[in-house]
Write an enzyme that holds these catalytic residues in place. Structure first.
Site, short mmCIF file in Angstrom:
data_model
loop_
_atom_site.label_atom_id
_atom_site.label_comp_id
_atom_site.label_asym_id
_atom_site.label_seq_id
_atom_site.Cartn_x
_atom_site.Cartn_y
_atom_site.Cartn_z
CG LEU A 223 -2.08 -0.98 1.20
CD1 LEU A 223 -2.75 -1.08 2.56
CD2 LEU A 223 -3.11 -0.57 0.13
CB CYS A 272 0.59 0.86 10.24
SG CYS A 272 -0.49 0.55 11.64
CE LYS A 275 3.75 0.16 14.27
NZ LYS A 275 3.35 -1.23 14.42
CG PHE A 334 -2.50 9.49 9.45
CD1 PHE A 334 -2.53 8.64 8.35
CD2 PHE A 334 -3.20 9.13 10.60
CE1 PHE A 334 -3.24 7.45 8.40
CE2 PHE A 334 -3.92 7.95 10.64
CZ PHE A 334 -3.94 7.10 9.55
P1 NAI Z 1 -2.39 2.06 20.41
O1 NAI Z 1 -1.14 2.68 20.89
O2 NAI Z 1 -3.55 2.94 20.05
O3 NAI Z 1 -2.93 1.01 21.52
C1 NAI Z 1 -2.14 0.10 22.19
C2 NAI Z 1 -2.60 0.06 23.67
O4 NAI Z 1 -1.94 -1.02 24.34
C3 NAI Z 1 -2.26 1.32 24.45
O5 NAI Z 1 -3.46 1.91 24.96
C4 NAI Z 1 -1.35 0.81 25.61
O6 NAI Z 1 -1.56 1.51 26.82
C5 NAI Z 1 -1.76 -0.65 25.70
N1 NAI Z 1 -0.75 -1.52 26.30
C6 NAI Z 1 0.57 -1.61 26.03
N2 NAI Z 1 1.14 -2.58 26.79
C7 NAI Z 1 0.14 -3.12 27.54
C8 NAI Z 1 0.08 -4.18 28.52
N3 NAI Z 1 1.18 -4.87 28.84
N4 NAI Z 1 -1.11 -4.45 29.09
C9 NAI Z 1 -2.22 -3.74 28.77
N5 NAI Z 1 -2.23 -2.76 27.86
C10 NAI Z 1 -1.06 -2.45 27.24
O7 NAI Z 1 -2.00 1.15 19.18
P2 NAI Z 1 -2.93 0.68 17.96
O8 NAI Z 1 -2.95 1.70 16.89
O9 NAI Z 1 -4.22 0.15 18.48
O10 NAI Z 1 -2.05 -0.50 17.41
C11 NAI Z 1 -1.90 -1.73 18.11
C12 NAI Z 1 -1.25 -2.72 17.18
O11 NAI Z 1 -2.07 -2.93 16.03
C13 NAI Z 1 0.11 -2.26 16.63
O12 NAI Z 1 0.93 -3.40 16.52
C14 NAI Z 1 -0.21 -1.74 15.25
O13 NAI Z 1 0.87 -1.86 14.39
C15 NAI Z 1 -1.35 -2.65 14.84
N6 NAI Z 1 -2.28 -2.09 13.85
C16 NAI Z 1 -2.70 -0.79 13.92
C17 NAI Z 1 -3.61 -0.29 12.99
C18 NAI Z 1 -4.07 1.13 13.06
O14 NAI Z 1 -4.74 1.57 12.12
N7 NAI Z 1 -3.79 1.87 14.09
C19 NAI Z 1 -4.16 -1.13 11.92
C20 NAI Z 1 -3.70 -2.48 11.98
C21 NAI Z 1 -2.79 -2.92 12.90
#
Ligand code: NAI
Length: 480
Positions: A223, A272, A275, A334
């Site tokens: 993408l 994403c 990264k 973004f």
């Molecule tokens: P985010 O940063 O919004 O959410 C992650 C959450 O996990 C945070 O609220 C954090 O406090 C929590 N966290 C971290 N360690 C923890 C633990 N040990 N116990 C409990 N909570 C914990 O991240 P987001 O955007 O939701 O992304 C999450 C994953 O999904 C990443 O790997 C990302 O690459 C992937 N992803 C993201 C997309 C997007 O559009 N944002 C789409 C597809 C995949």
């Protein structure tokens, strides 16, 4: 009743689990997080993320079969299926710094699961992780398991922010990877049964673990590569008098190529793409494939080039200096329909303009002043850590003011930069804006959303990415 627990209440965990709860009334879903402020917000009227349609879904299920909690251990120990959707930032130190994924949060989640589990569990990788992560997670779980059986599945998320709810309701595909053992296949079937509540069977793809993990990185790389390809063309269009919109339209009509993701812009952003490509590059290097690594690295280089090129256009057009000049920045997220600013190209463009001593007046309908100030003063990659671990109250950037109206932002400005394609920027009264700006009035459209001809008639000097240049700009080439 099947119980699901999701660790990580972020952009992925929150919406994904809300939709599972809505579509599967017989499943109890708990979303847990270590961030108290995030969970408080999920339980309030002001959800922690802006996503069209999300509020409606949450309101329908919250308190019935959807719960948000900080009691991570309780919900993990009670669950049958545990999704892990925590941050997977780029490492900033040590081996693989600047490229490899930092699995600290993932590892601590896995150790906690092993510690508190008293019954067999299916553990689902929802976060985007390097290929072969499941092997490491499996080792952590089984070596600390006290005889409990853990099955690891990879179920990467393909939602796009801004259309997350639509994407979750009607996904192009759901991907589930698991072990090719009878237990692995049983676990795949259990997760398939959850999605089968609303996703048709032909859209649920089952693979081995490594294919599923790698497919997510590959999809994001493909993408992002399309955007860098059209952006590379935009530079050539400006040099030759071709129009990138016409080229993209003609190219996209080929059914083998297709029309989507071919809009030239100031560059891609979001949490994403960069990264995941850096991560892919690192994995290629570790596997002795430098040519493949360099190929994908180029996608990021072109993106950086495009952002630099935009800044250089602004500065060179405005007599080679923006020092002390007021530049209105319209849009900071973004992309439209999200308040997410992670890796937004606006950060690099604003930093570039500030480096040339411009005064910025920024307006975005969904981004707060606090967030913009944080973004402009935070170090690279620091954003991708739980909120409570991010640096507190960084010093604010003095030459930046954040306002709540596009007209206020543009008043007395020397130039305007459109950096997010919010629909409202198409409908602004540009005559009124022009009347209140310094002259000559410049407009740099980083998203190609304005009607260039109309604005030129009003009197603006207009730069639109990849379009035939204003005579004014043609005399002032921008070399990145
Ligand atoms: P985010 O940063 O919004 O959410 C992650 C959450 O996990 C945070 O609220 C954090 O406090 C929590 N966290 C971290 N360690 C923890 C633990 N040990 N116990 C409990 N909570 C914990 O991240 P987001 O955007 O939701 O992304 C999450 C994953 O999904 C990443 O790997 C990302 O690459 C992937 N992803 C993201 C997309 C997007 O559009 N944002 C789409 C597809 C995949």
């Amino acid at each position: 009743m099947v119980k699901i627990c999701c660790i990580g209440a972020g952009y992925v965990g929150g919406p994904t689990m809300a939709v599972i709860a809505l579509k599967c009334p017989s499943i109890e879903v708990a979303v847990v997080d270590i961030s108290v402020s995030r969970i408080t917000a999920w339980n309030s009227d002001h959800l922690p993320i802006y996503e069209p349609g999300l509020e409606d879904v949450v309101k329908q299920c919250r308190g019935k079969n959807l719960f948000f909690s900080t009691d991570v251990e309780k919900h993990v120990s009670e669950a049958d299926i545990i999704f892990v959707s925590v941050n997977t930032p780029t490492k900033t130190q040590g081996l693989g710094a600047g490229k490899a994924a930092d699995l600290t949060y993932w590892e601590s989640a896995a150790r906690m699961i092993a510690d508190v589990s008293k019954s067999n569990k299916i553990v689902v990788e929802k976060s985007t992780v390097p290929v072969k992560t499941a092997e490491a997670i499996e080792k952590i779980l089984t070596h600390n398991s006290n005889g409990i059986n853990f099955q690891i599945l990879s179920n990467p998320e393909f939602l796009a922010e801004g259309t997350a709810i639509q994407d979750l309701f009607n996904p192009d595909r759901v991907l589930i990877g698991g072990r090719e053992t009878p237990e692995g296949q049983k676990a795949i079937q259990a997760l398939k049964n959850v999605y089968a509540n609303w996703v048709s069977e032909d859209r649920i793809i089952c693979t081995n673990l490594w294919s599923a993990e790698l497919s997510k990185l590959a999809a994001n790389a493909f993408l992002a590569q399309r955007i860098s390809s059209v952006n590379a063309m935009s530079a050539l269009c400006e040099a030759t008098g071709a129009d990138v919109a016409e080229v993209a339209h003609a190219v996209g009509k080929d059914t083998r190529i297709g029309p989507k993701f071919l809009n030239a812009s100031v560059g891609f952003g979001g949490s994403c793409f960069q990264k995941d490509i850096l991560n892919l590059v690192y994995i290629c290097e570790c596997n002795g494939l430098p040519e493949v690594a360099n190929y994908w690295k180029q996608v990021i280089k072109v993106n950086d080039y495009q952002k630099n090129r935009f800044v250089n256009r602004v500065v060179s057009s405005m007599f080679n200096t923006v020092s002390g000049k007021k530049i209105a920045v319209l849009g900071f997220a973004f992309k439209k329909d999200t308040g997410d600013t992670r890796e937004t190209p606006a950060i690099d463009v604003c930093k570039g303009l500030l480096g040339d001593k411009a005064r910025l007046s920024i307006y975005d309908p969904q981004v707060t002043e606090d967030q913009i100030q944080r973004d402009l003063s935070m170090k690279k990659f620091d954003w991708d850590h739980p909120i409570h671990l991010q640096p507190m109250s960084p010093t604010s950037v003095k030459q930046v003011s954040v306002v709540w109206d596009a007209y206020e932002a543009t008043k007395d400005a020397h130039g305007i930069c459109i950096l997010t394609e919010w629909d409202e920027f198409k409908a602004l009264d540009y005559q009124m804006i022009y009347d209140k700006m310094q002259k000559p009035a410049f407009l740099f459209d980083g998203r190609n959303i304005v009607n260039v001809e109309k604005l030129r008639e009003i009197g603006f000097v207009v730069y639109s990415i990849g379009k035939p240049l204003d005579h004014w700009l043609g005399d002032m080439p921008a070399v990145a």
